[in-house]
Design an enzyme around this catalytic site. Structure first.
Site, short mmCIF file in Angstrom:
data_model
loop_
_atom_site.label_atom_id
_atom_site.label_comp_id
_atom_site.label_asym_id
_atom_site.label_seq_id
_atom_site.Cartn_x
_atom_site.Cartn_y
_atom_site.Cartn_z
CG PHE A 50 40.91 -189.28 -21.69
CD1 PHE A 50 42.11 -188.16 -20.93
CD2 PHE A 50 40.78 -188.80 -23.19
CE1 PHE A 50 42.98 -187.17 -21.27
CE2 PHE A 50 41.79 -188.23 -23.37
CZ PHE A 50 41.97 -186.75 -22.63
CG ASP A 107 45.88 -188.97 -23.40
OD1 ASP A 107 46.23 -187.55 -24.44
OD2 ASP A 107 46.48 -189.04 -22.57
CE LYS A 147 48.79 -188.17 -26.31
NZ LYS A 147 49.32 -188.52 -24.93
#
EC number: 2.1.1.166
Length: 192
Positions: A50, A107, A147
């Protein structure tokens, strides 16, 4: 983590990304234009894919990546890595030092136990901390992507997004594994 036979893992390896998860962020960004001018915060950055993508998309400002584990990325300009636990005041203080941020991405997932009830509860607690921390450092009109694991209290998280963001969306990118119960919540334009 590369798994033979997984098209996204093979693609990540070919394209020089540290993990297949980058394609989730790429797809979300292509649909919803997450990046603008300003600082970007990547919470739970390890292994670093990311952050790799965010660094490429950085227009102005700095990228700050945070994780309890080291990452192998080392950019010379406009990049800072904070090794620390987001539940610690010291880490939060370091994050604040580089803010405010136009975008916070995460994430991160808790260590999974195999017990879905426990895992979704741990994901919920982790995300509530990420959201609270993000609300302290996000610019007005900033964006947040996290997430979450489905099957627990994730709708409480979504309701919090609806309360504080002008635009909210639940997203399941194509790169999410079929047997996974993860989805992403996107909030755009913080502070309505």
């Amino acid at each position: 983590m590369y798994h033979l036979g997984d098209e996204y893992s093979q693609k990540a390896k070919r394209e020089g990304y540290l993990a297949r998860s980058v394609y989730k962020l790429i797809e979300i960004n292509e649909k919803f234009s997450l990046f603008s001018s300003g600082n970007v915060l990547d919470i739970g950055a390890s292994p670093g894919s990311f952050s790799q993508y965010a660094y490429k998309k950085l227009k102005r400002g700095v990228l700050v990546s945070v994780d309890i584990n080291d990452i192998s990325l080392r950019y010379v300009n406009n990049f800072y890595f904070i090794k620390g636990d987001i539940f610690s005041d010291d880490t939060a203080s370091k994050i604040n030092k580089f803010g405010p941020y136009s975008l916070v991405i995460s994430d991160v997932a808790p260590k999974t136990t195999g017990n879905r009830l426990v895992d979704t509860s741990n994901s919920f607690n982790l995300n509530m901390r990420i959201i609270d921390l993000s609300f302290e450092v996000l610019l007005k009109k900033g964006n947040l992507l996290v997430k979450v694991f489905q099957g627990g209290d994730e709708m409480q998280i979504f309701k919090k997004f609806e309360k504080y963001f002008k635009f909210v969306k639940k997203i399941r990118p194509k790169a999410v594994r079929k047997n996974s119960f993860e989805i992403y919540f996107l909030g755009k334009s913080f502070g309505k």
